[in-house]
Design an enzyme around this catalytic site. Sequence first.
Site, PDB file in Angstrom:
ATOM      1  N   GLY A 107       1.890 -52.878 110.741  1.00 35.75           N
ATOM      2  CA  GLY A 107       3.089 -53.723 110.694  1.00 35.75           C
ATOM      3  C   GLY A 107       3.859 -53.538 109.413  1.00 35.75           C
ATOM      4  O   GLY A 107       3.617 -52.597 108.655  1.00 35.75           O
ATOM      5  N   ASN A 108       4.797 -54.428 109.165  1.00 37.58           N
ATOM      6  CA  ASN A 108       5.546 -54.399 107.906  1.00 37.58           C
ATOM      7  C   ASN A 108       5.755 -55.828 107.436  1.00 37.58           C
ATOM      8  O   ASN A 108       5.432 -56.775 108.147  1.00 37.58           O
ATOM      9  CB  ASN A 108       6.874 -53.649 108.084  1.00 37.58           C
ATOM     10  CG  ASN A 108       7.755 -54.303 109.127  1.00 37.58           C
ATOM     11  OD1 ASN A 108       8.266 -55.394 108.922  1.00 37.58           O
ATOM     12  ND2 ASN A 108       7.912 -53.641 110.261  1.00 37.58           N
TER      13      ASN A 108
END
Length: 398
Positions: free
Chosen positions: A205-206
Site C-alpha cells: 500500500g501507500n
Amino acid sequence: MRARLNVVVGITGGIAAYKAVSVVRAFVLAGHDVHVVATENALRFVGRPTLEAISRNLVHSDLYDGVSEVRHVAIGQAADLIVVAPATANSIAKLAGGFADDLLGNTILASLAPVVIAPAMHAEMWQNPATVANIATLRGRGIVIVGPSVGQLTGADSGPGRMSEPEQIVAAAFASLTPQDLAGLRILITAGGTREPLDPVRFIGNRSSGRQGVALAQAAGARGAEVTLIAANLEVDPPASITVTHVRTSLELASAVGREAPSADVVIMAAAVADYRPDTVAQSKIKKETQGDVLDLRLIRNPDILAELSKHKSDGQVIIGFAAETEPDETKLLELGRVKIARKGADYLVVNRVGWSEGFSTFDNSVSIINASGTLVAKATGTKVSVANRILDLLSER
Ligand code: C5P
C-alpha cells in the site's frame, strides 16, 4: 478554518425546540459565537439555562429588554447568519408577512444576513395552502428552507413535517454562506490509497490518508456540485451528504471510475493508485517456514486510469490528476509534472511534494497546479480544504 461567525439561532414554539439545543451546540463547537433569540413559547419547550449553558451567551426573548442598547435591531445587525430552528407554521406566516411583534421578528427584519429556516409542524399544517404560499414567498426572498423531512411526528402520526436533523440544518446554514458556483456540475473524485493484496492478510500500500480527496469532495459539495467519491482505504470519514463507493485495489478503483466517469463533467484523480500489483495473490498466508530467508515478489503494471480517462474523455469533460513526487527541488518538481501531464494528457495536474513528513497523512498541503501545456496556473498552501478550494476555483474560472 472558517472565520468566527456571529450566528443567531432563532427558536420558535414547537416541540422540536429541544433539538435546537444540538444546533446551537454544533455552531459553538465549530468555533462560532452563538446568540439565541427564543420566542416566549419556545421557552415553554426548552429551558433558558440549557440554552445559555450551551450557547455560552445570554438568551434573548423579550422585545422590551435591553431597550437602552436598541437590542431589537442590534442583534440582527450584528449577525452574520440567522438560523431559525424549529420554524413553526405561525412563525413562518409572521416571517412571510414581515411581522415585528416579537424580538425574533425584529431581529430578522433588521438583518442583512442570510436566513435559514427549518420548518417543523404536523403534515396537515405543512401542506396547508397558507403554509405552502408562505414558504414560496420566503424562498422567493432568498431564505433557505431546510426540510422538513418525512417521518415520525410528535404523536403517533408520521408524514412530512418533521424537523431536519441538526447536522443537516447546520450544513445547510454553512452552505448558504458559500457561493454555489459549482451548482449543476457532476464531479467524480477519487481519494485514498489503493492496497494490492499479497495474500489474505497482507497488502502493498501507500501512506495516502485520503484527506485531500475528502477535502475536495467536501468543498465541491459545499459549492453546490453533485459529488461522487470513490474511496480507497480512507483514514478519514467522508461527509455524510456525499455518495461514496468504497474500493480497495487499483483494479477495483479502475472499474468504479470506468462506471462513473462517463456521466461526470469533471474527474479529479486525487487517489494514490499503485503502479504495480502482485502478479499472483496467494490464497493462504505466505509462510516464512516455506519461503526461507528471501521472498521474491513479482509485480505487474496496473492500468493507468488517468491516462485512459484523458484518452477517452468526452467533449467539455475536465480531467484533473495529481502528481505526488519526492523531488526536493521546486524547478525539477515542476519539470516532472510537465513530463507527466504531457504523458497522461490531463487538463490539469496538481503537483505536490510528498515524503516522510510531507503531503501524505498531513492536515496541510502545498501544491502547484499546471495546465495541459505545462504552464503554472496556480499555487496553494494551507489546509487541505483551502487547497481543495483553490483547485476547484479553476473550474469556476473556466
Ligand atoms: O504517474 P503517477 O502515479 O505519479 O500519476 C499520478 C496520477 O495518476 C494521480 O492522479 C493518480 O490518481 C493517477 N494514477 C492512475 N492510475 C495509476 C497510477 C496513477 O490513474 N495506475
